[in-house]
Design an enzyme around this catalytic site. Structure first.
Site, PDB file in Angstrom:
ATOM      1  N   HIS A 125     -14.066  -0.352   0.172  1.00 38.75           N
ATOM      2  CA  HIS A 125     -13.830   1.082  -0.056  1.00 38.75           C
ATOM      3  C   HIS A 125     -12.590   1.392  -0.884  1.00 38.75           C
ATOM      4  O   HIS A 125     -12.357   2.536  -1.252  1.00 38.75           O
ATOM      5  CB  HIS A 125     -13.824   1.850   1.269  1.00 38.75           C
ATOM      6  CG  HIS A 125     -12.625   1.665   2.133  1.00 38.75           C
ATOM      7  ND1 HIS A 125     -11.667   2.649   2.254  1.00 38.75           N
ATOM      8  CD2 HIS A 125     -12.215   0.655   2.914  1.00 38.75           C
ATOM      9  CE1 HIS A 125     -10.723   2.231   3.093  1.00 38.75           C
ATOM     10  NE2 HIS A 125     -11.039   1.025   3.517  1.00 38.75           N
ATOM     11  N   ASN A 139       0.795  -1.227   0.000  1.00 40.25           N
ATOM     12  CA  ASN A 139       0.000   0.000   0.000  1.00 40.25           C
ATOM     13  C   ASN A 139       0.826   1.274   0.000  1.00 40.25           C
ATOM     14  O   ASN A 139       0.308   2.348  -0.271  1.00 40.25           O
ATOM     15  CB  ASN A 139      -0.945   0.008   1.200  1.00 40.25           C
ATOM     16  CG  ASN A 139      -0.247  -0.307   2.500  1.00 40.25           C
ATOM     17  OD1 ASN A 139       0.428  -1.339   2.628  1.00 40.25           O
ATOM     18  ND2 ASN A 139      -0.377   0.569   3.481  1.00 40.25           N
ATOM     19  N   CYS A 199      -3.213   4.892   6.403  1.00 38.41           N
ATOM     20  CA  CYS A 199      -3.686   4.072   7.506  1.00 38.41           C
ATOM     21  C   CYS A 199      -2.862   4.279   8.771  1.00 38.41           C
ATOM     22  O   CYS A 199      -3.323   4.000   9.861  1.00 38.41           O
ATOM     23  CB  CYS A 199      -3.648   2.597   7.135  1.00 38.41           C
ATOM     24  SG  CYS A 199      -4.761   2.230   5.792  1.00 38.41           S
ATOM     25  N   GLN A 250      -5.117  -4.020  -1.514  1.00 44.02           N
ATOM     26  CA  GLN A 250      -4.689  -3.098  -2.584  1.00 44.02           C
ATOM     27  C   GLN A 250      -4.614  -3.779  -3.947  1.00 44.02           C
ATOM     28  O   GLN A 250      -4.440  -3.104  -4.953  1.00 44.02           O
ATOM     29  CB  GLN A 250      -3.312  -2.502  -2.239  1.00 44.02           C
ATOM     30  CG  GLN A 250      -3.277  -1.623  -1.004  1.00 44.02           C
ATOM     31  CD  GLN A 250      -4.004  -0.301  -1.171  1.00 44.02           C
ATOM     32  OE1 GLN A 250      -4.270   0.163  -2.284  1.00 44.02           O
ATOM     33  NE2 GLN A 250      -4.334   0.324  -0.055  1.00 44.02           N
TER      34      GLN A 250
HETATM   35  N1  PLP Z   1      -4.362  -4.131   4.067  1.00 39.75           N
HETATM   36  C1  PLP Z   1      -3.855  -3.226   3.241  1.00 39.75           C
HETATM   37  C2  PLP Z   1      -2.713  -3.596   2.347  1.00 39.75           C
HETATM   38  C3  PLP Z   1      -4.378  -1.930   3.202  1.00 39.75           C
HETATM   39  O1  PLP Z   1      -3.873  -1.020   2.361  1.00 39.75           O
HETATM   40  C4  PLP Z   1      -5.457  -1.601   4.063  1.00 39.75           C
HETATM   41  C5  PLP Z   1      -5.996  -0.229   4.109  1.00 39.75           C
HETATM   42  O2  PLP Z   1      -5.397   0.693   3.627  1.00 39.75           O
HETATM   43  C6  PLP Z   1      -5.965  -2.606   4.902  1.00 39.75           C
HETATM   44  C7  PLP Z   1      -5.397  -3.857   4.882  1.00 39.75           C
HETATM   45  C8  PLP Z   1      -7.134  -2.344   5.793  1.00 39.75           C
HETATM   46  O3  PLP Z   1      -8.316  -2.290   5.055  1.00 39.75           O
HETATM   47  P1  PLP Z   1      -9.643  -1.632   5.695  1.00 39.75           P
HETATM   48  O4  PLP Z   1      -9.432  -0.165   5.667  1.00 39.75           O
HETATM   49  O5  PLP Z   1     -10.746  -2.057   4.795  1.00 39.75           O
HETATM   50  O6  PLP Z   1      -9.766  -2.180   7.057  1.00 39.75           O
END
Ligand code: PLP
Length: 389
Positions: free
Chosen positions: A204, A152, A331, A182
């Site tokens: 999303h 990500n 995140c 991703q």
């Molecule tokens: N895993 C990866 C590689 C992500 O980029 C993200 C969120 O950016 C997640 C997990 C978490 O996803 P969620 O926001 O739907 O909990």
């Protein structure tokens, strides 16, 4: 503000209008509980079943392999915690990489606190781990390996199929989880062919709503629930299903996977063009592309380290022009710790605080790329003067 140029699609995406319309119809008309036995329940259950069938056809699996969760994080948690707890008699060793999302790394920490042992594999300067490195770490007591599909932060594309094959060759009982939050919607993914036992995706990130996730669980894979209650979804994921969210996610996935190659080609063209534009700016370094062509990386993630400008300052200067990007990974950007991905890929110290992520999507145009590249060309000399004062 001159215009809005949203380039933070790896953080989240704008919902497709068609998806919003479908969700609205379900909220206002087909609002029954899919477990109810009357007409309203049957109506909702039909939407859920259609959503599951659509996603199963995209992943080339059976509808029974598809579970709906609340987010990618939850799908990751069920795979890791549920997979580890259900298989602990066979061993207590787990493997992952150092560049996983916190949804994996924090869950692994939790499992360590429960007595599991976790090996964190190093990655190269592009964030890649080799199938051999993964297989070498697999032991007779390794019950689960988790490797992300697409990073990500810098857009590394892991060799998932080869990693899956290498794991199974070393230990056929070791389960393979892939965090494709991703990667889903950006690559063709066929879990069965890729030796994947658990796959996580999130609504999303693909122009569906926040609050819905997808979990693929392969046939015969042992997994325990982490939520207990009414026994929905075969007891693996209790809780009334998010019908509108699931239906919206399936429609968004269907829209993306329709004429897929040309969509991905357009994303690559935008990435290639943008990198060509910004590479000519002094002191701008593109991460994750050492000796690789753009098409060997994710089509939608561009990570730039910029000499002499703090990411946060640049982010706000771009915002003034209506351009939305992220510093490192959204995140974790509300937490003061440094990016694990940038650290693990050996990013020089002075860039850890000067890295931005530009992430595109199918709603972006080449014109957006020109606008953003021109903004960087204009802003950087000015911001550097300002930073040095
Ligand atoms: N895993 C990866 C590689 C992500 O980029 C993200 C969120 O950016 C997640 C997990 C978490 O996803 P969620 O926001 O739907 O909990």
């Amino acid at each position: 503000m001159e215009r809005e140029c949203y380039l933070d699609n790896s953080a989240t995406t704008r919902v497709f209008p068609e998806v919003a319309a479908l969700m609205n119809k379900i909220y206002l008309e087909e609002y029954g509980n899919p477990s109810s036995m009357h007409h309203k329940g049957v109506e909702a259950e039909r939407e859920l079943r259609t959503a599951r069938e659509t996603l199963a056809s995209i992943l080339k699996c059976e509808p029974k392999n598809i579970y709906f969760t609340s987010c990618g994080t939850e799908s990751d948690n069920i795979s890791l915690i549920g997979g580890a707890l259900a298989n602990q008699r066979a061993g207590k060793h787990l493997i992952t990489t150092k560049i996983e999302h916190p949804a994996i790394l924090e869950t692994m920490k939790y499992l360590e606190s429960l007595g599991f042992e976790v090996t964190y594999l190093d990655v190269d300067e592009n964030g890649l781990v080799t199938p051999k490195e993964v297989a070498d770490a697999v032991r007779p007591d390794t019950i689960l390996v988790s490797v992300m599909h697409t990073n990500n932060e810098i857009g590394s594309l892991e060799p998932i199929t080869e990693i899956g094959a290498a794991i199974k060759e070393k230990n056929p009982n070791t389960l393979f989880h892939v965090d494709a939050v991703q990667g889903f919607g950006k690559a063709r993914i066929v879990p069965k062919k890729q030796h994947i036992d658990f796959l996580s995706a999130s609504g999303h990130k693909i122009h569906a709503a926040k609050g819905v996730g997808l979990l693929y669980v392969g046939d015969g894979v042992k997994v325990k629930p982490i939520l207990f209650g009414g026994g929905q979804q075969g007891g693996l994921r209790s809780g009334t299903e998010n019908v509108a969210g699931a239906a919206g996610m399936a429609l968004a996935a269907k829209m993306i996977y329709d004429d897929f190659d040309s969509k991905i080609d357009k994303l690559y063209q935008m990435k290639e063009y943008f990198i060509e534009q910004v590479s000519s700016i002094e002191g701008v370094h593109v991460n994750g592309l050492h000796g690789l062509s753009v098409r060997q990386t994710a089509p939608h993630v561009i990570s730039l380290s910029i000499e002499g400008v703090r990411a946060e300052v640049l982010l706000h200067a771009l915002e003034e022009k209506g351009i939305y990007v992220s510093s490192g990974s959204a995140c974790s950007s509300n937490r003061p710790h440094l990016s694990q991905t940038l650290l693990a890929t050996g990013t020089p110290e002075q860039y850890l605080d000067s890295t931005i992520r530009i992430s595109t999507g199918v709603m972006n145009t080449m014109d957006d790329m020109t606008y953003a590249a021109d903004a960087l060309k204009e802003l950087l000399p000015f911001l550097r003067r300002y930073t040095r004062q």
